[in-house]
Write a protein that holds these residues in place. Structure first.
Motif, PDB file in Angstrom:
ATOM      1  N   ALA A 139       0.820  -1.212   0.000  1.00 27.28           N
ATOM      2  CA  ALA A 139       0.000   0.000   0.000  1.00 27.28           C
ATOM      3  C   ALA A 139       0.855   1.263   0.000  1.00 27.28           C
ATOM      4  N   GLN A 140       2.012   1.234   0.672  1.00 28.78           N
ATOM      5  CA  GLN A 140       2.842   2.429   0.796  1.00 28.78           C
ATOM      6  C   GLN A 140       3.850   2.591  -0.337  1.00 28.78           C
ATOM      7  N   TYR A 141       4.034   1.561  -1.128  1.00 26.74           N
ATOM      8  CA  TYR A 141       5.070   1.619  -2.165  1.00 26.74           C
ATOM      9  C   TYR A 141       4.689   2.589  -3.281  1.00 26.74           C
ATOM     10  N   ASP A 142       5.641   3.431  -3.658  1.00 28.02           N
ATOM     11  CA  ASP A 142       5.481   4.347  -4.782  1.00 28.02           C
ATOM     12  C   ASP A 142       6.595   4.067  -5.791  1.00 28.02           C
ATOM     13  N   PRO A 143       6.265   3.708  -7.032  1.00 27.12           N
ATOM     14  CA  PRO A 143       7.286   3.292  -7.991  1.00 27.12           C
ATOM     15  C   PRO A 143       8.288   4.388  -8.362  1.00 27.12           C
ATOM     16  N   ILE A 144       7.918   5.638  -8.160  1.00 29.33           N
ATOM     17  CA  ILE A 144       8.820   6.739  -8.521  1.00 29.33           C
ATOM     18  C   ILE A 144       9.725   7.117  -7.357  1.00 29.33           C
ATOM     19  N   SER A 145       9.129   7.449  -6.220  1.00 34.09           N
ATOM     20  CA  SER A 145       9.931   7.917  -5.089  1.00 34.09           C
ATOM     21  C   SER A 145      10.720   6.804  -4.411  1.00 34.09           C
ATOM     22  N   HIS A 146      10.334   5.547  -4.637  1.00 32.96           N
ATOM     23  CA  HIS A 146      11.013   4.434  -3.973  1.00 32.96           C
ATOM     24  C   HIS A 146      11.849   3.594  -4.940  1.00 32.96           C
ATOM     25  N   ARG A 147      12.167   4.155  -6.088  1.00 34.38           N
ATOM     26  CA  ARG A 147      12.930   3.379  -7.079  1.00 34.38           C
ATOM     27  C   ARG A 147      14.333   3.030  -6.588  1.00 34.38           C
ATOM     28  N   SER A 148      14.888   3.855  -5.690  1.00 34.68           N
ATOM     29  CA  SER A 148      16.238   3.581  -5.194  1.00 34.68           C
ATOM     30  C   SER A 148      16.297   2.304  -4.363  1.00 34.68           C
ATOM     31  N   THR A 150      15.207  -0.550  -5.143  1.00 36.09           N
ATOM     32  CA  THR A 150      15.576  -1.670  -6.018  1.00 36.09           C
ATOM     33  C   THR A 150      17.088  -1.770  -6.143  1.00 36.09           C
ATOM     34  N   ARG A 151      17.739  -0.622  -6.302  1.00 38.80           N
ATOM     35  CA  ARG A 151      19.202  -0.615  -6.396  1.00 38.80           C
ATOM     36  C   ARG A 151      19.826  -1.098  -5.093  1.00 38.80           C
ATOM     37  N   GLN A 152      19.220  -0.753  -3.976  1.00 36.19           N
ATOM     38  CA  GLN A 152      19.800  -1.111  -2.691  1.00 36.19           C
ATOM     39  C   GLN A 152      19.634  -2.591  -2.367  1.00 36.19           C
ATOM     40  N   THR A 153      18.482  -3.158  -2.679  1.00 37.81           N
ATOM     41  CA  THR A 153      18.198  -4.530  -2.259  1.00 37.81           C
ATOM     42  C   THR A 153      18.303  -5.558  -3.375  1.00 37.81           C
ATOM     43  N   GLY A 154      18.312  -5.102  -4.634  1.00 39.19           N
ATOM     44  CA  GLY A 154      18.453  -6.032  -5.749  1.00 39.19           C
ATOM     45  C   GLY A 154      17.141  -6.512  -6.333  1.00 39.19           C
ATOM     46  N   THR A 155      16.031  -6.291  -5.629  1.00 39.75           N
ATOM     47  CA  THR A 155      14.715  -6.678  -6.146  1.00 39.75           C
ATOM     48  C   THR A 155      13.732  -5.543  -5.891  1.00 39.75           C
ATOM     49  N   ARG A 156      12.615  -5.576  -6.608  1.00 35.41           N
ATOM     50  CA  ARG A 156      11.562  -4.576  -6.401  1.00 35.41           C
ATOM     51  C   ARG A 156      10.780  -4.947  -5.139  1.00 35.41           C
ATOM     52  N   PRO A 157      10.757  -4.071  -4.134  1.00 34.52           N
ATOM     53  CA  PRO A 157      10.059  -4.419  -2.888  1.00 34.52           C
ATOM     54  C   PRO A 157       8.594  -4.764  -3.086  1.00 34.52           C
ATOM     55  N   ASN A 158       7.904  -4.062  -3.994  1.00 34.27           N
ATOM     56  CA  ASN A 158       6.486  -4.359  -4.196  1.00 34.27           C
ATOM     57  C   ASN A 158       6.280  -5.734  -4.822  1.00 34.27           C
ATOM     58  N   VAL A 159       7.193  -6.123  -5.711  1.00 36.17           N
ATOM     59  CA  VAL A 159       7.113  -7.456  -6.304  1.00 36.17           C
ATOM     60  C   VAL A 159       7.392  -8.523  -5.252  1.00 36.17           C
ATOM     61  N   GLN A 160       8.427  -8.291  -4.463  1.00 37.09           N
ATOM     62  CA  GLN A 160       8.756  -9.254  -3.403  1.00 37.09           C
ATOM     63  C   GLN A 160       7.600  -9.391  -2.414  1.00 37.09           C
ATOM     64  N   ALA A 161       7.021  -8.260  -2.010  1.00 33.61           N
ATOM     65  CA  ALA A 161       5.928  -8.309  -1.035  1.00 33.61           C
ATOM     66  C   ALA A 161       4.733  -9.069  -1.592  1.00 33.61           C
ATOM     67  N   GLN A 162       4.393  -8.824  -2.854  1.00 32.45           N
ATOM     68  CA  GLN A 162       3.267  -9.534  -3.451  1.00 32.45           C
ATOM     69  C   GLN A 162       3.551 -11.024  -3.604  1.00 32.45           C
ATOM     70  N   ALA A 163       4.790 -11.359  -3.993  1.00 29.39           N
ATOM     71  CA  ALA A 163       5.143 -12.767  -4.180  1.00 29.39           C
ATOM     72  C   ALA A 163       5.053 -13.545  -2.868  1.00 29.39           C
ATOM     73  N   VAL A 164       5.607 -12.965  -1.803  1.00 29.08           N
ATOM     74  CA  VAL A 164       5.564 -13.642  -0.504  1.00 29.08           C
ATOM     75  C   VAL A 164       4.142 -13.644   0.045  1.00 29.08           C
ATOM     76  N   LEU A 165       3.394 -12.568  -0.220  1.00 22.82           N
ATOM     77  CA  LEU A 165       2.005 -12.520   0.231  1.00 22.82           C
ATOM     78  C   LEU A 165       1.195 -13.658  -0.385  1.00 22.82           C
ATOM     79  N   GLY A 166       1.510 -14.017  -1.623  1.00 22.74           N
ATOM     80  CA  GLY A 166       0.840 -15.159  -2.233  1.00 22.74           C
ATOM     81  C   GLY A 166       1.046 -16.427  -1.425  1.00 22.74           C
ATOM     82  N   SER A 167       2.283 -16.650  -0.981  1.00 20.83           N
ATOM     83  CA  SER A 167       2.569 -17.830  -0.155  1.00 20.83           C
ATOM     84  C   SER A 167       1.865 -17.747   1.189  1.00 20.83           C
ATOM     85  N   VAL A 168       1.840 -16.541   1.762  1.00 20.72           N
ATOM     86  CA  VAL A 168       1.172 -16.348   3.053  1.00 20.72           C
ATOM     87  C   VAL A 168      -0.319 -16.659   2.945  1.00 20.72           C
TER      88      VAL A 168
END
Length: 221
Positions: A139-148, A150-168
């Motif tokens: 809900a809090q992720y913004d693709p523009i202001s939070h683009r950095s 991805t560079r820091q962690t290596g993956t898109r946080p919103n994609v990771q959150a949705q992927a793990v949420l599927g398992s949850v």
């Protein structure tokens, strides 16, 4: 990656010859972050060498005032402990990141903190609380202001959150919702053409699809 780790170590050796200063500490932090990332590939995410690299980086990060442009330090340290099965310690680190981010009103830190804590809670089997944090990250992720992030962690946080949420969601007994979240994560990663995020979403999605097929087969039988 082995060569990269060696070069980062050589850089740290040379840096140690320079007078101590805030700029030198910042350069050392960048090198130690690079060393930790390369050791994840060479030794593994749960290897003691990886943990030592993140511990050294964490000490420098805190000395420099915990700058937001290096959030991969607390995030990587949490992932290290999760992969070692040290869930309580990982959750403590994630909560520290959330606390710091709230104090600074750092929305990017909140996104990463909620994502990381949601993942830690998932592996600890605390699915209800995990779901809450993952949904908050999305809900809090913004693709523009939070683009950095991805560079820091290596993956898109919103994609990771949705992927793990599927398992949850599957573990909570919602296979249809789980598949919808999993497919959304895969579709988003493909749209972004970001291979690491796609690999992660496919890995999580494979578990949802496999589990869903097993459930459907049992129901039909």
């Amino acid at each position: 990656m082995a060569e990269a780790a060696a070069q980062f170590r050589k850089g740290l050796d040379q840096l140690a010859l320079l007078p101590d200063s805030r700029e030198r500490q910042r350069q050392e932090l960048e090198l130690r972050i690079g060393l930790a990332a390369s050791l994840q590939a060479v030794k593994g995410q749960a290897a003691p060498e990886t943990g030592d690299a993140y511990a050294c980086a964490r000490e420098l990060w805190e000395q420099l005032g915990s700058p937001s442009e290096f959030l991969q330090v607390p995030y990587g340290q949490s992932r290290y402990h999760v992969n070692r099965g040290e869930f309580d310690l990982a959750q403590r680190l994630d909560k520290d990141l959330l606390r710091l981010s709230r104090q600074r009103n750092d929305l990017g830190g909140l996104v990463l903190g909620h994502t990381s804590l949601g993942v830690s809670l998932f592996y600890a089997g605390r699915h209800v609380v995990s779901r809450s944090h993952l949904e908050e990250a999305i809900a809090q992720y913004d693709p523009i202001s939070h683009r950095s992030l991805t560079r820091q962690t290596g993956t898109r946080p919103n994609v990771q959150a949705q992927a793990v949420l599927g398992s949850v969601l599957f573990c909570l007994g919602y296979p249809d919702r789980a598949l919808a979240r999993s497919n959304a994560a895969i579709d988003e990663a493909r749209r972004l053409a970001h291979p690491p995020s796609l690999a992660q979403s496919l890995a999580n999605g494979a578990g949802c699809f496999r589990s869903s097929e097993t459930t459907q087969s049992s129901a039909s039988g």
